[in-house]
Design a protein around this motif. Sequence first.
Motif, PDB file in Angstrom:
ATOM      1  N   GLU A  56       0.779  -1.140   0.018  1.00  0.00           N
ATOM      2  CA  GLU A  56       0.031  -0.142  -0.113  1.00  0.00           C
ATOM      3  C   GLU A  56       0.817   1.398   0.018  1.00  0.00           C
ATOM      4  O   GLU A  56       0.835   2.056   0.892  1.00  0.00           O
ATOM      5  CB  GLU A  56      -0.879  -0.049   1.066  1.00  0.00           C
ATOM      6  N   ARG A  57       1.942   1.235  -1.061  1.00  0.00           N
ATOM      7  CA  ARG A  57       2.679   2.595  -1.239  1.00  0.00           C
ATOM      8  C   ARG A  57       1.704   3.842  -1.442  1.00  0.00           C
ATOM      9  O   ARG A  57       2.215   4.924  -1.075  1.00  0.00           O
ATOM     10  CB  ARG A  57       3.671   2.277  -2.063  1.00  0.00           C
ATOM     11  N   PHE A  58       0.618   3.727  -2.059  1.00  0.00           N
ATOM     12  CA  PHE A  58      -0.185   4.825  -2.411  1.00  0.00           C
ATOM     13  C   PHE A  58      -1.509   4.641  -2.039  1.00  0.00           C
ATOM     14  O   PHE A  58      -2.045   5.893  -1.433  1.00  0.00           O
ATOM     15  CB  PHE A  58      -0.115   4.807  -4.008  1.00  0.00           C
ATOM     16  N   ILE A  59      -2.219   3.625  -2.338  1.00  0.00           N
ATOM     17  CA  ILE A  59      -3.524   3.379  -1.894  1.00  0.00           C
ATOM     18  C   ILE A  59      -3.772   2.586  -0.674  1.00  0.00           C
ATOM     19  O   ILE A  59      -3.745   1.440  -0.637  1.00  0.00           O
ATOM     20  CB  ILE A  59      -4.451   2.971  -3.049  1.00  0.00           C
ATOM     21  N   HIS A  60      -4.214   3.352   0.375  1.00  0.00           N
ATOM     22  CA  HIS A  60      -4.669   2.582   1.600  1.00  0.00           C
ATOM     23  C   HIS A  60      -6.075   2.032   1.972  1.00  0.00           C
ATOM     24  O   HIS A  60      -7.147   3.175   1.581  1.00  0.00           O
ATOM     25  CB  HIS A  60      -4.243   3.752   2.825  1.00  0.00           C
ATOM     26  N   THR A  61      -6.209   1.031   2.094  1.00  0.00           N
ATOM     27  CA  THR A  61      -7.471   0.506   2.348  1.00  0.00           C
ATOM     28  C   THR A  61      -7.918   0.662   3.588  1.00  0.00           C
ATOM     29  O   THR A  61      -7.322   0.155   4.569  1.00  0.00           O
ATOM     30  CB  THR A  61      -8.001  -1.128   1.806  1.00  0.00           C
ATOM     31  N   GLU A  62      -9.146   1.328   4.034  1.00  0.00           N
ATOM     32  CA  GLU A  62      -9.660   1.698   5.251  1.00  0.00           C
ATOM     33  C   GLU A  62     -10.944   0.811   5.470  1.00  0.00           C
ATOM     34  O   GLU A  62     -11.875   1.072   4.896  1.00  0.00           O
ATOM     35  CB  GLU A  62      -9.962   2.941   5.533  1.00  0.00           C
ATOM     36  N   ALA A  63     -10.910  -0.442   6.129  1.00  0.00           N
ATOM     37  CA  ALA A  63     -11.769  -1.330   6.356  1.00  0.00           C
ATOM     38  C   ALA A  63     -13.270  -0.853   6.627  1.00  0.00           C
ATOM     39  O   ALA A  63     -13.175  -0.068   7.629  1.00  0.00           O
ATOM     40  CB  ALA A  63     -11.279  -2.453   7.094  1.00  0.00           C
TER      41      ALA A  63
END
Length: 518
Positions: free
Chosen positions: A87-94
């Motif tokens: 996730e260098r760029f797009i972070h998933t927030e559950a």
Amino acid sequence: MDGSDSYAFAGFRFSARRKELIRAGSSIPLGSRAADVLAILLRHAGQTVSKETLMAAVWPDRVVEENNLTVQLSALRRALGETAGGERFIHTEAGRGYRFVAPVTDAEAPSAGPAPVPDWTPARKPSIAALPFDSMSSDPDHVHFADGMVEDIITELSRYPALFVIARNSSFSYRGQARDMRQIGTELGVRYLLEGSVRRGGSRVRVNTQLIDAETGGHIWAERYDRDIGDMFSVQDEITRAVAMAIEPAVHAAEQVRASRVPPANLGAWEAFHRGMWFLEQMDPASNDQARAFFERAIELDPRFASAHAWLVQVWVNQRHVFFNHGGQDVAALAKAEAYRAVALDPNDAATHAALSWAFYMNGDPVSGVASGEHALSLNPNHVEAHRALAQNLVWLGRIEQSRDTLLSCLLLCPRGSRNWMTLHQLTAIHYLAGDYQAAAEAGLRVMAVRPKAVAHRWLIGALGRLGRIDEAKMAMEAARGILGMSFDEYARLKAPSVPDQFHEHLKEGLRLAGWRG
């Protein structure tokens, strides 16, 4: 960043207006919808954007499943070079959405330093551009239908890491122009061009497509699709998928021809890989050994070449399950080791997970094999080898109907694939286990017609025995003896660790009806 059109981050430049992503001076293939997702995330960099917001913005006039967004995010992460879990760029927030976490600036601002060079430069891949399809109507809806189809084809082709796909804004600049394919190929810097036409008449639509060698202007592949229009979006999706599934093997076949012209002393990793693919498809023990040597040569020249590791797994599958020659090696362990290396090198490539699915099958773990196959198809629903691997694992879990449907979809969507005989071989066994001996015999005889020395045909023999076609069964048994390298009795008793005992007994009963005395 609200209101901006162009963005810069981590050596990338992105134009939302042109839907173009550039790194190190090279355009990175990015489908139209993935570009829309990226534009929204960059516009709200540092903020969490909900799934609902993204889906409403990217598909404003359609009700789509959440999986569509997942597919676009996967393609986007692959294009950006993210590693699994990195996730260098797009972070998933559950439960909340997604957030672009890398620093973003206006693209016109001075760069903080030189852009890094990609690990795999476009020059090493076969490159392709999809030109706008000609609409045989002035109706704007028909033009939109044609454009939407080409945009989706570009998106689907971008799922194949072994293809370098030119962005839509470049290829669509040739709309309405007289087309000299060699000139367009030179201007775009591509080897292959896809063109086509769409004609609507009443409730029917006809789509003609052809793949062209941009260097020679010669045709490589062509197909025509006739459909009832019904649900326009469903027809568009169906044809898009069929075209994408057909183009990838057609390009690789052409690349094998190119590689065959390179003197052995001048082989690079890419040419060595495609020499290996050619030998792999010959399907005899000596060619299988040659394929292994070329794949290993490709890896020696480029240890990070994930595709070479992935297809080396198929060498071990053939050695164990087709030619029954282990050579004193633990080929199942070798296959699993290569598959894990392939996945580690490219975790976002469906081919590497398909290889891992085959490796789990070889090691008697069809549950994990199904999981890997399904993950491969989540990355690229059009990947034929992933369908085959998934089907092989499904059948040994007793999910025979699902396995058969998975394989039949391969034949329907890619009717001219060079490896379709392998699908037919799998179908021979699956039809047999389902009790459809007539279908099993038909599939097995088609395999014998196109690849008489490829496999020993015990499922075919069993089906012919069940049908009482004893003379044909005896002829197939003699053919099998000629390519086995072992007695037919040994062959009939062989059982892979994944195969349930009751399935093997079912086979042996058919072989006895065909005349086997075991």
